[in-house]
Design a protein around this motif. Structure first.
Motif, mmCIF file in Angstrom:
data_model
loop_
_atom_site.group_PDB
_atom_site.id
_atom_site.type_symbol
_atom_site.label_atom_id
_atom_site.label_comp_id
_atom_site.label_asym_id
_atom_site.label_seq_id
_atom_site.Cartn_x
_atom_site.Cartn_y
_atom_site.Cartn_z
ATOM 1 N N ILE A 75 13.337 17.258 59.834
ATOM 2 C CA ILE A 75 13.772 17.208 58.441
ATOM 3 C C ILE A 75 13.744 18.596 57.779
ATOM 4 C CG2 ILE A 75 13.169 16.333 56.152
ATOM 5 C CD1 ILE A 75 14.682 14.371 57.816
ATOM 6 N N PRO A 76 12.707 19.421 57.982
ATOM 7 C CA PRO A 76 12.756 20.766 57.382
ATOM 8 C C PRO A 76 13.961 21.573 57.846
ATOM 9 C CG PRO A 76 10.538 20.254 58.089
ATOM 10 C CD PRO A 76 11.411 19.167 58.611
ATOM 11 N N GLU A 77 14.318 21.474 59.127
ATOM 12 C CA GLU A 77 15.485 22.196 59.641
ATOM 13 C C GLU A 77 16.773 21.672 59.015
ATOM 14 O OE1 GLU A 77 13.907 23.388 64.114
ATOM 15 O OE2 GLU A 77 14.767 21.416 63.751
ATOM 16 N N PHE A 78 16.844 20.357 58.851
ATOM 17 C CA PHE A 78 18.031 19.765 58.240
ATOM 18 C C PHE A 78 18.154 20.178 56.773
ATOM 19 C CE2 PHE A 78 20.400 16.191 56.321
ATOM 20 C CZ PHE A 78 21.544 16.252 57.099
ATOM 21 N N VAL A 79 17.022 20.198 56.080
ATOM 22 C CA VAL A 79 17.024 20.615 54.674
ATOM 23 C C VAL A 79 17.439 22.078 54.555
ATOM 24 C CG1 VAL A 79 15.538 21.045 52.686
ATOM 25 C CG2 VAL A 79 15.349 18.894 53.933
ATOM 26 N N SER A 80 16.954 22.911 55.477
ATOM 27 C CA SER A 80 17.340 24.328 55.475
ATOM 28 C C SER A 80 18.853 24.479 55.608
ATOM 29 C CB SER A 80 16.633 25.055 56.622
ATOM 30 O OG SER A 80 17.072 26.398 56.715
ATOM 31 N N ALA A 81 19.456 23.677 56.485
ATOM 32 C CA ALA A 81 20.912 23.739 56.656
ATOM 33 C C ALA A 81 21.633 23.254 55.404
ATOM 34 C CB ALA A 81 21.326 22.902 57.864
ATOM 35 N N LEU A 82 21.091 22.221 54.745
ATOM 36 C CA LEU A 82 21.711 21.734 53.504
ATOM 37 C C LEU A 82 21.699 22.807 52.430
ATOM 38 C CD1 LEU A 82 20.370 18.054 53.216
ATOM 39 C CD2 LEU A 82 22.606 18.826 54.014
ATOM 40 N N ARG A 83 20.633 23.586 52.386
ATOM 41 C CA ARG A 83 20.572 24.665 51.403
ATOM 42 C C ARG A 83 21.622 25.729 51.688
ATOM 43 N NH1 ARG A 83 14.019 24.934 50.837
ATOM 44 N NH2 ARG A 83 13.868 23.453 49.098
ATOM 45 N N LYS A 84 21.879 25.973 52.963
ATOM 46 C CA LYS A 84 22.918 26.942 53.303
ATOM 47 C C LYS A 84 24.297 26.430 52.865
ATOM 48 C CE LYS A 84 20.225 29.881 55.413
ATOM 49 N NZ LYS A 84 20.083 29.855 56.878
ATOM 50 N N LEU A 85 24.437 25.101 52.780
ATOM 51 C CA LEU A 85 25.691 24.506 52.328
ATOM 52 C C LEU A 85 25.770 24.413 50.800
ATOM 53 C CD1 LEU A 85 26.087 21.605 54.926
ATOM 54 C CD2 LEU A 85 27.359 23.749 54.849
ATOM 55 N N ARG A 86 24.755 24.929 50.126
ATOM 56 C CA ARG A 86 24.719 24.940 48.656
ATOM 57 C C ARG A 86 24.629 23.542 48.053
ATOM 58 N NH1 ARG A 86 23.107 30.041 48.190
ATOM 59 N NH2 ARG A 86 24.569 31.509 49.163
ATOM 60 N N VAL A 87 23.946 22.642 48.745
ATOM 61 C CA VAL A 87 23.710 21.312 48.176
ATOM 62 C C VAL A 87 22.721 21.465 47.024
ATOM 63 C CG1 VAL A 87 22.773 19.006 48.636
ATOM 64 C CG2 VAL A 87 24.147 20.175 50.377
ATOM 65 N N PRO A 88 22.963 20.830 45.865
ATOM 66 C CA PRO A 88 22.047 20.965 44.724
ATOM 67 C C PRO A 88 20.601 20.655 45.103
ATOM 68 C CG PRO A 88 24.050 19.836 44.052
ATOM 69 C CD PRO A 88 24.133 20.001 45.539
ATOM 70 N N GLU A 89 19.682 21.438 44.578
ATOM 71 C CA GLU A 89 18.273 21.338 44.957
ATOM 72 C C GLU A 89 17.673 19.985 44.589
ATOM 73 O OE1 GLU A 89 15.252 22.633 47.041
ATOM 74 O OE2 GLU A 89 16.975 23.933 46.637
ATOM 75 N N PHE A 90 18.083 19.412 43.463
ATOM 76 C CA PHE A 90 17.493 18.141 43.061
ATOM 77 C C PHE A 90 17.875 17.013 44.030
ATOM 78 C CE2 PHE A 90 21.649 17.685 41.140
ATOM 79 C CZ PHE A 90 21.899 16.325 41.172
ATOM 80 N N LYS A 110 10.761 22.836 44.553
ATOM 81 C CA LYS A 110 11.527 23.281 45.705
ATOM 82 C C LYS A 110 10.710 23.056 46.958
ATOM 83 C CE LYS A 110 14.211 27.151 47.511
ATOM 84 N NZ LYS A 110 14.670 28.549 47.278
ATOM 85 N N MET A 111 11.220 22.185 47.827
ATOM 86 C CA MET A 111 10.489 21.837 49.031
ATOM 87 C C MET A 111 10.421 23.028 49.999
ATOM 88 S SD MET A 111 9.249 18.777 49.220
ATOM 89 C CE MET A 111 9.319 17.273 48.238
ATOM 90 N N PRO A 112 9.212 23.344 50.500
ATOM 91 C CA PRO A 112 9.125 24.402 51.515
ATOM 92 C C PRO A 112 9.679 23.897 52.835
ATOM 93 C CG PRO A 112 6.980 23.366 51.201
ATOM 94 C CD PRO A 112 7.901 22.767 50.174
ATOM 95 N N VAL A 113 10.483 24.715 53.491
ATOM 96 C CA VAL A 113 11.080 24.315 54.760
ATOM 97 C C VAL A 113 10.916 25.431 55.779
ATOM 98 C CG1 VAL A 113 12.783 22.785 53.713
ATOM 99 C CG2 VAL A 113 13.355 25.181 54.091
ATOM 100 N N ARG A 114 10.995 25.039 57.029
ATOM 101 C CA ARG A 114 10.905 25.990 58.117
ATOM 102 C C ARG A 114 12.300 26.238 58.670
ATOM 103 N NH1 ARG A 114 7.279 23.729 62.533
ATOM 104 N NH2 ARG A 114 8.983 22.230 62.571
ATOM 105 N N SER A 115 12.684 27.488 58.742
ATOM 106 C CA SER A 115 14.006 27.841 59.240
ATOM 107 C C SER A 115 13.874 28.588 60.560
ATOM 108 C CB SER A 115 14.741 28.704 58.215
ATOM 109 O OG SER A 115 16.062 28.971 58.649
ATOM 110 N N GLU A 116 14.912 28.537 61.366
ATOM 111 C CA GLU A 116 14.916 29.171 62.682
ATOM 112 C C GLU A 116 16.225 29.928 62.853
ATOM 113 O OE1 GLU A 116 14.379 27.832 67.397
ATOM 114 O OE2 GLU A 116 14.753 26.347 65.826
ATOM 115 N N LYS A 117 16.152 31.053 63.545
ATOM 116 C CA LYS A 117 17.342 31.856 63.761
ATOM 117 C C LYS A 117 18.338 31.098 64.617
ATOM 118 C CE LYS A 117 18.905 36.358 65.416
ATOM 119 N NZ LYS A 117 18.517 37.643 66.062
ATOM 120 N N SER A 118 19.590 31.128 64.208
ATOM 121 C CA SER A 118 20.635 30.407 64.940
ATOM 122 C C SER A 118 20.957 31.115 66.256
ATOM 123 C CB SER A 118 21.902 30.303 64.088
ATOM 124 O OG SER A 118 21.676 29.535 62.927
#
Length: 254
Positions: free
Chosen positions: A140-155, A227-235
């Motif tokens: 879920i953190p990885e998925f949330v990180s990708a959603l943020r890259k897509l500019r999905v509203p934070e709320f 703002k939920m903390p998420v873990r991101s990984e290099k693509s």
């Protein structure tokens, strides 16, 4: 962080893993946010395509990727939706009118019904294999990180994550109460079953309120700012992702 994102157990008596454990230990050929974009793009192309070659390619490619990532766990999870898909395909088979090929009692199987059932089945299983690949390899953190890259509203992200987390808490609590009721013969007869089910529902409601208050206090104590903390990984794995997408796109054009 891993403790916070722990998910439900795989419902297999021979397994004590969680989805989180499977996701973290899965072998990933495509990593980082790219994996989410790769899976979603493949799903988009597969669903929109009207070509059977696309369904076959997607099914084969992502079945191999999913099995390579999670092994037999993929087959165990795939077995669950098959219980719903196969009866649905049978209904499609018998209700589609056309040139009758075979008649079984009151059911008539037509050539059109066979074709439609095959195409629908391949599309469904191809889409399912892509989604299972995403589920088995992405936390879920990885998925949330990708959603943020897509500019999905934070709320929207915050609500989705909180709902997801609360569902896991309720499921764990329901399982604990159900085990306690079973050990005390709470389902020994129909009358006892109704009484126990009512008590469990009431207890889960009260527990959910209590756990939500504890969760809110815990988040406030950790200076939660919305703002939920998420873990991101290099693509990485660009070559494989591009080759697979090109293969699916070619299947759409054949």
């Amino acid at each position: 962080m891993d403790m916070y994102w722990d998910t439900t157990r795989l419902r297999d008596p021979n397994m004590h893993e969680t989805f989180e454990t499977v996701q973290l230990n899965s072998r990933k050929v495509v990593k980082g946010d790219l994996r989410v974009f790769f899976a979603l793009t493949s799903l988009f192309l597969t669903v929109l395509s009207q070509n059977i070659h696309t369904y076959v390619l997607s099914l084969l490619i992502f079945s191999v990727l999913s099995y390579q990532a999670a092994g037999k766990v993929y087959l165990r999870i795939l077995r669950i939706p098959m219980y719903f898909l196969l009866p649905s395909l049978f209904v499609v088979l018998i209700v589609t009118k056309g040139e009758v090929m075979y008649k079984l009692w009151i059911f008539e199987i037509s050539k059109e019904g066979v074709n439609l059932a095959i195409i629908t089945g391949l599309r469904a299983f191809a889409s399912l294999s892509i989604l299972l690949y995403l589920i088995l390899t992405t936390t879920i953190p990885e998925f949330v990180s990708a959603l943020r890259k897509l500019r999905v509203p934070e709320f929207i992200i915050e609500i989705a994550v909180l709902i997801y987390r609360c569902i896991q808490i309720l499921l764990d609590e329901a399982e604990r109460l159900n085990n306690a009721a079973t050990s005390r013969l709470g389902y020994v007869n129909k009358r006892r079953f109704v009484s126990t089910a009512a008590l469990l529902a009431y207890s889960i409601f009260l527990k959910s309120l209590s756990r939500s208050e504890k969760m809110e206090r815990s988040m406030s104590a950790r200076c939660y700012s919305g703002k939920m903390p998420v873990r991101s990984e290099k693509s990485s794995g660009w070559a494989i992702a591009i080759l697979v997408l090109i293969a699916i796109a070619i299947g759409c054009l054949i």
